[in-house]
Design a protein around this motif. Structure first.
Motif, PDB file in Angstrom:
ATOM      1  N   LEU A 270     -10.219  -1.834   7.296  1.00 59.21           N
ATOM      2  CA  LEU A 270      -9.567  -0.755   8.021  1.00 59.21           C
ATOM      3  C   LEU A 270      -8.160  -0.464   7.498  1.00 59.21           C
ATOM      4  O   LEU A 270      -7.777   0.696   7.343  1.00 59.21           O
ATOM      5  N   LYS A 271      -7.391  -1.525   7.220  1.00 56.63           N
ATOM      6  CA  LYS A 271      -5.974  -1.355   6.900  1.00 56.63           C
ATOM      7  C   LYS A 271      -5.662  -1.436   5.417  1.00 56.63           C
ATOM      8  O   LYS A 271      -4.649  -0.903   4.956  1.00 56.63           O
ATOM      9  N   LEU A 272      -6.520  -2.117   4.644  1.00 53.72           N
ATOM     10  CA  LEU A 272      -6.275  -2.297   3.204  1.00 53.72           C
ATOM     11  C   LEU A 272      -7.538  -1.940   2.426  1.00 53.72           C
ATOM     12  O   LEU A 272      -8.126  -2.792   1.749  1.00 53.72           O
TER      13      LEU A 272
ATOM     14  N   MET B 184       3.250  -3.073 -11.008  1.00 49.94           N
ATOM     15  CA  MET B 184       1.957  -2.665 -11.527  1.00 49.94           C
ATOM     16  C   MET B 184       1.239  -1.835 -10.464  1.00 49.94           C
ATOM     17  O   MET B 184       1.276  -2.161  -9.279  1.00 49.94           O
ATOM     18  N   GLN B 185       0.601  -0.779 -10.898  1.00 52.42           N
ATOM     19  CA  GLN B 185      -0.138   0.091  -9.976  1.00 52.42           C
ATOM     20  C   GLN B 185      -1.632  -0.218 -10.069  1.00 52.42           C
ATOM     21  O   GLN B 185      -2.154  -0.492 -11.150  1.00 52.42           O
TER      22      GLN B 185
ATOM     23  N   GLU C  11       0.855  -1.103  -5.081  1.00 58.25           N
ATOM     24  CA  GLU C  11       1.886  -1.492  -6.045  1.00 58.25           C
ATOM     25  C   GLU C  11       2.068  -3.000  -5.979  1.00 58.25           C
ATOM     26  O   GLU C  11       2.298  -3.560  -4.904  1.00 58.25           O
ATOM     27  N   LEU C  12       1.968  -3.651  -7.129  1.00 60.84           N
ATOM     28  CA  LEU C  12       2.115  -5.092  -7.220  1.00 60.84           C
ATOM     29  C   LEU C  12       3.470  -5.396  -7.840  1.00 60.84           C
ATOM     30  O   LEU C  12       3.737  -5.008  -8.982  1.00 60.84           O
TER      31      LEU C  12
ATOM     32  N   LEU D   5       0.843  -1.187   0.000  1.00 62.08           N
ATOM     33  CA  LEU D   5       0.000   0.000   0.000  1.00 62.08           C
ATOM     34  C   LEU D   5       0.885   1.246   0.000  1.00 62.08           C
ATOM     35  O   LEU D   5       1.871   1.311   0.724  1.00 62.08           O
ATOM     36  N   HIS D   6       0.554   2.219  -0.860  1.00 60.31           N
ATOM     37  CA  HIS D   6       1.234   3.517  -0.822  1.00 60.31           C
ATOM     38  C   HIS D   6       0.194   4.610  -1.011  1.00 60.31           C
ATOM     39  O   HIS D   6      -1.004   4.336  -1.140  1.00 60.31           O
ATOM     40  N   GLU D   7       0.639   5.852  -1.038  1.00 53.80           N
ATOM     41  CA  GLU D   7      -0.303   6.969  -1.027  1.00 53.80           C
ATOM     42  C   GLU D   7      -1.198   7.031  -2.255  1.00 53.80           C
ATOM     43  O   GLU D   7      -2.274   7.621  -2.219  1.00 53.80           O
TER      44      GLU D   7
END
Length: 228
Positions: A183-185, A26-27, A17-18, A11-13
């Motif tokens: 909540l987190k993802l 991959m985004q 990103e895979l 996870l990023h802003e």
């Protein structure tokens, strides 16, 4: 993208990103995880919520499709198939009369039977040769349906470690994982036989539910979603 494996998801802003095993990245704004459950903790190693999935067992099974002339079956069955008790003396676990369940699959005068072998604790049969599996299945079928001919053809399909075995508390564990994911993802969703049903209708329901979840999550129609 056939033959390409997702190594990790971060996870990023801007979303997710895979990291792929071909060295590329991959985004994605949203991700549907439709892999076997034991793969997910390796793709998201920094997320302890998926740790319980490592303890969910899977078993190996094989399907055996056989075609016969209609007159080879001496004892017909009124129905579209049957399941076999674990306590029986049979190796097959179930049988589908494909030509009766889906008549369009089989030419007139022919019979198409699909059997299953392999269950938890009894997986060795899956590793036998095609010929050995065919003999075992034919011996079992002969006890039930009296088949006096060899099949026109046999196709054995093996599925290694592909059948999740739901253990006590499975439903609660899946619920807890999904609540933590929300909540987190945000934007990551689960679907597939490892979670809320093994059968094709169950998997279709989960796939449709995942699509609805993705559409509700996405804010713009231009965002791209990747399904794994």
């Amino acid at each position: 993208m056939k033959g390409v494996k997702v190594e990790e998801i971060h996870l990023h802003e801007l979303g997710y990103e895979l990291s792929l095993n071909n060295g590329e990245a991959m985004q994605a704004d949203s991700v549907v995880l439709a892999t076997p459950h034991h793969v997910i903790p390796t793709m998201l190693p920094d997320e302890p919520m998926f740790a319980p999935l490592k303890d969910v067992p899977s078993t190996s099974v094989a399907t055996v499709a056989m075609a016969f002339n209609e007159d080879a079956i001496k004892k017909d069955i009124d129905g579209t198939g049957f399941v076999v008790s674990r306590n029986s003396d049979y190796t097959i676990t179930a049988c589908t009369w494909t030509h009766k369940k889906w008549p369009h699959t089989t030419p007139k005068g022919k019979v198409l039977i699909r059997c299953y072998v392999g269950r938890a604790g009894e997986e060795a049969v899956v590793d036998l040769s095609d010929g050995e599996i065919e003999k075992i299945v034919l011996d079992d079928l002969n006890k039930i349906m009296e088949i006096d001919a060899k099949p026109d053809f046999t196709i054995v399909s093996r599925w290694k470690n592909s059948m999740p075995q739901y253990t006590v508390g499975h439903k609660d564990r899946v619920k807890a994982i999904k609540e933590q994911m929300e909540l987190k993802l945000p934007g990551v969703f689960l679907a597939g036989s490892s979670f809320e049903g093994l059968g094709l209708p169950d998997c279709i329901d989960q796939g449709e539910a995942a699509v609805r979840s993705v559409l509700e999550y996405l804010e713009t129609p231009t965002t791209v979603t990747y399904s794994i």
